[in-house]
Design an enzyme around this catalytic site. Structure first.
Site, PDB file in Angstrom:
ATOM      1  N   SER A 216      56.940  15.730  42.065  1.00  0.00           N
ATOM      2  CA  SER A 216      57.903  16.783  42.372  1.00  0.00           C
ATOM      3  C   SER A 216      58.437  17.381  41.063  1.00  0.00           C
ATOM      4  O   SER A 216      57.654  17.866  40.245  1.00  0.00           O
ATOM      5  CB  SER A 216      59.021  16.206  43.258  1.00  0.00           C
ATOM      6  OG  SER A 216      59.775  17.225  43.853  1.00  0.00           O
TER       7      SER A 216
ATOM      8  N   ASP B 179      53.368  20.811  52.318  1.00  0.00           N
ATOM      9  CA  ASP B 179      54.396  20.413  51.347  1.00  0.00           C
ATOM     10  C   ASP B 179      55.123  21.661  50.839  1.00  0.00           C
ATOM     11  O   ASP B 179      54.502  22.543  50.243  1.00  0.00           O
ATOM     12  CB  ASP B 179      53.736  19.663  50.186  1.00  0.00           C
ATOM     13  CG  ASP B 179      54.746  19.083  49.196  1.00  0.00           C
ATOM     14  OD1 ASP B 179      55.885  19.581  49.128  1.00  0.00           O
ATOM     15  OD2 ASP B 179      54.379  18.139  48.476  1.00  0.00           O
TER      16      ASP B 179
ATOM     17  N   HIS C 113      56.013  16.156  51.836  1.00  0.00           N
ATOM     18  CA  HIS C 113      56.378  15.944  50.438  1.00  0.00           C
ATOM     19  C   HIS C 113      56.714  14.479  50.163  1.00  0.00           C
ATOM     20  O   HIS C 113      56.640  14.032  49.020  1.00  0.00           O
ATOM     21  CB  HIS C 113      57.569  16.823  50.073  1.00  0.00           C
ATOM     22  CG  HIS C 113      57.897  16.821  48.611  1.00  0.00           C
ATOM     23  ND1 HIS C 113      56.997  17.214  47.645  1.00  0.00           N
ATOM     24  CD2 HIS C 113      59.024  16.449  47.936  1.00  0.00           C
ATOM     25  CE1 HIS C 113      57.555  17.105  46.441  1.00  0.00           C
ATOM     26  NE2 HIS C 113      58.781  16.627  46.596  1.00  0.00           N
TER      27      HIS C 113
END
Length: 218
Positions: free
Chosen positions: A119, A185, A197
């Site tokens: 991320s 995602d 995610h």
């Protein structure tokens, strides 16, 4: 300064993801630093909102890589950065990642590196290897150390929201990079499924990434 729609979406997903990941993150291990030089060091940046340490992706990634490299010592370093929900800490994170690689490289000439992030941590990695992003600027790893970075593995990389990948954006690191982006995602695929995610630790992509890195190390 107002955020672009893409960055607002990242912030919203990061907040929801941090709440959803909290149950998993309690098991996250911190950085492991060896007193002696290791054969391989994993330098990994956790995702937004995660507790300090390797995070929900980095922790199993390091474990998997150790299993895939029998006979080699594998240490790890958790990038020391805020991983803030507002998505403003990727630049300082990249500086910490770069400084750590430079420091270990200087004191341990035989150590190879695997870089990774999840991320916002993927953005940390992007910046550290010299890719321009919309999530800030920071220190970069000197190009003379690039040969010692054997693999780059990232998960849910926001760079993809802007039509780029490490492979397309970096001729230096692209050939040794592996990116995972789940369908739906919101952080990398412009989707709406927050669960996508959060699925990287459980959908088989962590051991796949470790196998890729192990193959690059040889």
């Amino acid at each position: 300064m107002s955020l672009s729609p893409s960055l607002r979406r990242l912030t919203a997903v990061a907040f929801a993801g941090a709440v959803g990941a909290a149950g998993l993150a309690t098991l996250s291990a911190g950085s492991a630093s060896a007193a002696a030089c290791s054969d391989v060091e994993v330098v990994f940046a956790r995702g937004s909102g995660e507790l300090p340490g390797l995070g929900i992706v980095g922790t199993p990634f390091v474990s998997a890589l150790r299993q895939d490299l029998p006979g080699k010592s594998v240490s790890s370093y958790a990038v020391n950065y805020a991983a803030d929900i507002s998505q403003t800490s990727a630049g300082p994170g990249a500086t910490d990642m770069s400084n750590h690689v430079k420091s270990v490289a200087a004191s341990c000439p035989g150590t190879s590196f695997v870089l990774g992030g999840y991320s916002q941590g993927a953005s940390v990695t992007d910046i550290a290897i010299g890719i321009r992003t919309l999530l800030g600027t920071g220190g970069t790893i000197p190009t003379n150390l690039a040969p010692r970075v054997k693999a780059v593995v990232v998960y849910g990389n926001p760079l993809r929201l802007y039509g780029q990948t490490i492979n397309s954006a970096s001729s230096l690191y692209g050939p040794k990079a592996k990116e995972f982006c789940n369908t739906g995602d919101p952080v990398c695929a412009n989707g709406t499924n927050i669960a996508a995610h959060l699925a990287y630790p459980t959908n088989g992509t962590v051991p796949q990434g470790a196998q890729f890195a192990a193959a690059k190390i040889g």
